[in-house]
Write a protein that holds these residues in place. Sequence first.
Motif, PDB file in Angstrom:
ATOM      1  N   GLY A 225       0.809  -1.216   0.000  1.00 25.51           N
ATOM      2  CA  GLY A 225       0.000   0.000   0.000  1.00 25.51           C
ATOM      3  C   GLY A 225       0.838   1.260   0.000  1.00 25.51           C
ATOM      4  O   GLY A 225       1.841   1.349   0.709  1.00 25.51           O
TER       5      GLY A 225
ATOM      6  N   GLY B 101       9.547  -1.649   9.045  1.00 23.70           N
ATOM      7  CA  GLY B 101       8.138  -1.955   8.806  1.00 23.70           C
ATOM      8  C   GLY B 101       7.458  -1.120   7.758  1.00 23.70           C
ATOM      9  O   GLY B 101       6.236  -0.992   7.739  1.00 23.70           O
TER      10      GLY B 101
ATOM     11  N   LYS C 242      10.063  -2.402   2.858  1.00 21.27           N
ATOM     12  CA  LYS C 242      11.279  -2.600   2.065  1.00 21.27           C
ATOM     13  C   LYS C 242      11.437  -4.076   1.667  1.00 21.27           C
ATOM     14  O   LYS C 242      11.654  -4.387   0.496  1.00 21.27           O
ATOM     15  N   THR C 243      11.297  -4.943   2.641  1.00 17.93           N
ATOM     16  CA  THR C 243      11.407  -6.372   2.353  1.00 17.93           C
ATOM     17  C   THR C 243      10.261  -6.838   1.458  1.00 17.93           C
ATOM     18  O   THR C 243      10.447  -7.625   0.534  1.00 17.93           O
ATOM     19  N   LEU C 244       9.106  -6.301   1.739  1.00 24.45           N
ATOM     20  CA  LEU C 244       7.906  -6.654   0.979  1.00 24.45           C
ATOM     21  C   LEU C 244       8.090  -6.359  -0.513  1.00 24.45           C
ATOM     22  O   LEU C 244       7.780  -7.196  -1.369  1.00 24.45           O
TER      23      LEU C 244
ATOM     24  N   HIS D  70      -4.846  -5.361   4.429  1.00 23.93           N
ATOM     25  CA  HIS D  70      -4.768  -6.367   5.488  1.00 23.93           C
ATOM     26  C   HIS D  70      -6.122  -6.811   6.026  1.00 23.93           C
ATOM     27  O   HIS D  70      -6.184  -7.616   6.956  1.00 23.93           O
TER      28      HIS D  70
HETATM   29  P1  ATP Z   1      12.561  -3.825   8.461  1.00 27.04           P
HETATM   30  O1  ATP Z   1      13.446  -2.634   8.356  1.00 27.04           O
HETATM   31  O2  ATP Z   1      12.042  -4.065   9.852  1.00 27.04           O
HETATM   32  O3  ATP Z   1      13.058  -5.045   7.760  1.00 27.04           O
HETATM   33  P2  ATP Z   1      10.762  -3.472   6.249  1.00 27.04           P
HETATM   34  O4  ATP Z   1      10.609  -2.098   5.724  1.00 27.04           O
HETATM   35  O5  ATP Z   1      11.546  -4.439   5.471  1.00 27.04           O
HETATM   36  O6  ATP Z   1      11.232  -3.349   7.744  1.00 27.04           O
HETATM   37  P3  ATP Z   1       8.604  -5.247   5.848  1.00 27.04           P
HETATM   38  O7  ATP Z   1       9.257  -6.487   6.327  1.00 27.04           O
HETATM   39  O8  ATP Z   1       8.478  -5.056   4.405  1.00 27.04           O
HETATM   40  O9  ATP Z   1       9.311  -4.013   6.496  1.00 27.04           O
HETATM   41  O10 ATP Z   1       7.177  -5.071   6.533  1.00 27.04           O
HETATM   42  C1  ATP Z   1       6.737  -5.944   7.528  1.00 27.04           C
HETATM   43  C2  ATP Z   1       5.302  -6.312   7.258  1.00 27.04           C
HETATM   44  O11 ATP Z   1       4.484  -5.161   7.441  1.00 27.04           O
HETATM   45  C3  ATP Z   1       5.051  -6.751   5.846  1.00 27.04           C
HETATM   46  O12 ATP Z   1       5.222  -8.128   5.673  1.00 27.04           O
HETATM   47  C4  ATP Z   1       3.608  -6.329   5.616  1.00 27.04           C
HETATM   48  O13 ATP Z   1       2.723  -7.291   6.120  1.00 27.04           O
HETATM   49  C5  ATP Z   1       3.478  -5.083   6.456  1.00 27.04           C
HETATM   50  N1  ATP Z   1       3.711  -3.888   5.640  1.00 27.04           N
HETATM   51  C6  ATP Z   1       4.737  -3.019   5.724  1.00 27.04           C
HETATM   52  N2  ATP Z   1       4.632  -2.034   4.833  1.00 27.04           N
HETATM   53  C7  ATP Z   1       3.510  -2.279   4.128  1.00 27.04           C
HETATM   54  C8  ATP Z   1       2.860  -1.625   3.033  1.00 27.04           C
HETATM   55  N3  ATP Z   1       3.358  -0.512   2.481  1.00 27.04           N
HETATM   56  N4  ATP Z   1       1.726  -2.182   2.566  1.00 27.04           N
HETATM   57  C9  ATP Z   1       1.216  -3.298   3.103  1.00 27.04           C
HETATM   58  N5  ATP Z   1       1.786  -3.953   4.126  1.00 27.04           N
HETATM   59  C10 ATP Z   1       2.915  -3.459   4.644  1.00 27.04           C
END
Ligand code: ATP
Length: 275
Positions: free
Chosen positions: A20, A61, A64-66, A202
């Motif tokens: 999103g 969160g 980035k990983t997503l 979600h």
């Molecule tokens: P970190 O620095 O902790 O690794 P990150 O930016 O990689 O954080 P993610 O692992 O991508 O964070 O996000 C964790 C979870 O939060 C995702 O698996 C997803 O369920 C939810 N999430 C985070 N950002 C979004 C988004 N923009 N849209 C939908 N869900 C999200």
Amino acid sequence: GGADIQPLQVDESVSFDDIGGLSGYIDALKEMVFFPLLYPDFFASYHITPPRGVLLCGPPGTGKTLIARALACAASKAGQKVSFYMRKGADVLSKWVGEAERQLKMLFEEAQRNQPSIIFFDEIDGLAPVRSSKQEQIHNSIVSTLLALMDGLDSRGQVVLIGATNRIDAIDGALRRPGRFDREFTFPLPGFDARAEILDIHTRKWKRPPLKELKLELAASCVGYCGADLKALCTEAAIRAFREKYPQVYTSDDKFLIDVESVEVDKKHFMEAMS
Ligand code: ATP
């Protein structure tokens, strides 16, 4: 050993629709990472040199990983298998001097053998030094190994690195020079519209998703929430609705017959979950 350098099996597939509020980032990453892997001939004939590395910065969160996982999944949906390797910066460091370097070399060899490939380094700042001279030497050697490996990749871009970090300042400057991680995206905390979109993502598969008005109201109240927080909020609200409907599951170990459709997650549950 060799076993841990196999491509990650992305068990749960992620699509761009599951992300999103980041559509601009998705398009930019498609252009820099995804299209060069999928349509190398186009990029070659127009002399467009895709980046070898991109950095995704921003608070935890925020997706980035997503996004990295969605890029890999999208490729396989398009019928082009892209090998996806995921590493945590700190995991690359190892107790044994030289071992981290060896692992990195093996990772790059494997990624090149199975190209097109994406190597995702989560928390790439974990490669940054802890300031002791011994640590610093080790760090320098790992960073130089990584730089040499990146410089050795051919420019047609069939192996791409994505690094993620919450602390851009903690990343060795040498890693950010041209030809290395030379594109940066700073992921913001979601604004109102993005929060509404993420709440929708979600909850949309729920048997009884919340009404649009409620989602907007929640989006307005959740200032400062990241994507992961919003996901956690939805989970917590759902659990509260379940608990309210079926209190007996908490007081008995019997398995009860549950009517999924009878559970309605309403405003009250979200509000409780927020406090
Ligand atoms: P970190 O620095 O902790 O690794 P990150 O930016 O990689 O954080 P993610 O692992 O991508 O964070 O996000 C964790 C979870 O939060 C995702 O698996 C997803 O369920 C939810 N999430 C985070 N950002 C979004 C988004 N923009 N849209 C939908 N869900 C999200």
